[in-house]
Design a protein around this motif. Sequence first.
Motif, short mmCIF file in Angstrom:
data_model
loop_
_atom_site.label_atom_id
_atom_site.label_comp_id
_atom_site.label_asym_id
_atom_site.label_seq_id
_atom_site.Cartn_x
_atom_site.Cartn_y
_atom_site.Cartn_z
N ASN A 173 0.82 -1.21 0.00
CA ASN A 173 0.00 0.00 0.00
C ASN A 173 0.86 1.26 0.00
O ASN A 173 0.57 2.22 -0.71
CB ASN A 173 -0.96 0.01 1.19
CG ASN A 173 -2.10 -0.96 1.02
OD1 ASN A 173 -2.48 -1.29 -0.10
ND2 ASN A 173 -2.64 -1.43 2.13
N LYS A 174 1.92 1.25 0.80
CA LYS A 174 2.82 2.41 0.86
C LYS A 174 3.51 2.61 -0.50
O LYS A 174 3.60 3.74 -0.99
CB LYS A 174 3.86 2.22 1.95
CG LYS A 174 4.79 3.39 2.11
CD LYS A 174 5.79 3.19 3.22
CE LYS A 174 6.72 4.39 3.29
NZ LYS A 174 7.80 4.21 4.23
N ASN A 216 1.52 9.17 -6.96
CA ASN A 216 1.66 10.62 -7.01
C ASN A 216 2.96 10.99 -7.74
O ASN A 216 4.03 10.53 -7.36
CB ASN A 216 1.68 11.14 -5.57
CG ASN A 216 1.87 12.62 -5.49
OD1 ASN A 216 2.92 13.15 -5.86
ND2 ASN A 216 0.86 13.31 -5.00
N PRO A 217 2.88 11.84 -8.78
CA PRO A 217 4.09 12.20 -9.53
C PRO A 217 5.21 12.80 -8.68
O PRO A 217 6.39 12.51 -8.91
CB PRO A 217 3.60 13.22 -10.56
CG PRO A 217 2.14 12.95 -10.70
CD PRO A 217 1.68 12.46 -9.35
N THR A 249 4.96 17.75 -14.34
CA THR A 249 5.05 16.29 -14.40
C THR A 249 5.65 15.86 -15.74
O THR A 249 6.51 14.97 -15.79
CB THR A 249 3.66 15.64 -14.19
OG1 THR A 249 3.19 16.00 -12.88
CG2 THR A 249 3.73 14.13 -14.31
N ARG A 250 5.20 16.49 -16.84
CA ARG A 250 5.77 16.17 -18.15
C ARG A 250 7.26 16.53 -18.20
O ARG A 250 8.07 15.77 -18.75
CB ARG A 250 5.01 16.92 -19.26
CG ARG A 250 3.64 16.34 -19.56
CD ARG A 250 3.03 16.94 -20.82
NE ARG A 250 2.83 18.38 -20.72
CZ ARG A 250 1.76 18.97 -20.21
NH1 ARG A 250 0.78 18.24 -19.72
NH2 ARG A 250 1.67 20.29 -20.18
N PHE A 293 3.96 23.89 -5.70
CA PHE A 293 2.56 23.77 -6.12
C PHE A 293 1.78 22.80 -5.24
O PHE A 293 0.59 22.99 -5.01
CB PHE A 293 2.47 23.40 -7.60
CG PHE A 293 2.67 24.58 -8.50
CD1 PHE A 293 1.68 25.53 -8.65
CD2 PHE A 293 3.86 24.77 -9.16
CE1 PHE A 293 1.86 26.65 -9.45
CE2 PHE A 293 4.07 25.88 -9.96
CZ PHE A 293 3.06 26.83 -10.10
N ALA A 294 2.44 21.78 -4.71
CA ALA A 294 1.78 20.87 -3.76
C ALA A 294 1.39 21.64 -2.50
O ALA A 294 0.30 21.45 -1.95
CB ALA A 294 2.68 19.69 -3.43
N ASN A 295 2.28 22.54 -2.04
CA ASN A 295 1.97 23.37 -0.87
C ASN A 295 0.80 24.31 -1.15
O ASN A 295 -0.08 24.49 -0.31
CB ASN A 295 3.19 24.18 -0.43
CG ASN A 295 4.26 23.32 0.20
OD1 ASN A 295 4.00 22.21 0.66
ND2 ASN A 295 5.48 23.81 0.20
#
Length: 127
Positions: free
Chosen positions: A17-18, A25-26, A88-89, A113-115
């Motif tokens: 699972n981990k 997630n990229p 991501t690209r 951007f995640a923040n």
Amino acid sequence: RLQKEQYYSEQHSSLINKAYQTLLNPLSRGLYLLELSGVEPAQETDCDADSAFLMEIMEINEKLAEPKNEAILEEIETLIKVKQEELTREVTAAFERDDLQEAKKFLAKMKYFANLEDKLKAKKIPS
């Protein structure tokens, strides 16, 4: 023996699972690939020299600091999604070229951007 097998089964299930969550997630996938390659994890300070990027992040942060406005939040959400897809690209291309330092820079930007995405989610939750 049955209890021991159950214990091992639970441990392996947890690890699977981990691993799945990491690879899904990229950003976490890219950070893991850097780690496998022996490169230090990407830090947000890795892109500090890119002043245009930092200005863009500051502007988004300022918009998020304004009073809640659904239209602005939707605009920010779309912008973040587009930027994350673009990064991501770029990260994928850098890994394909085996340019780990370039991948590290893009991953550092992805962290910003995640923040922002976390801040946006927090702002959208009804108080």
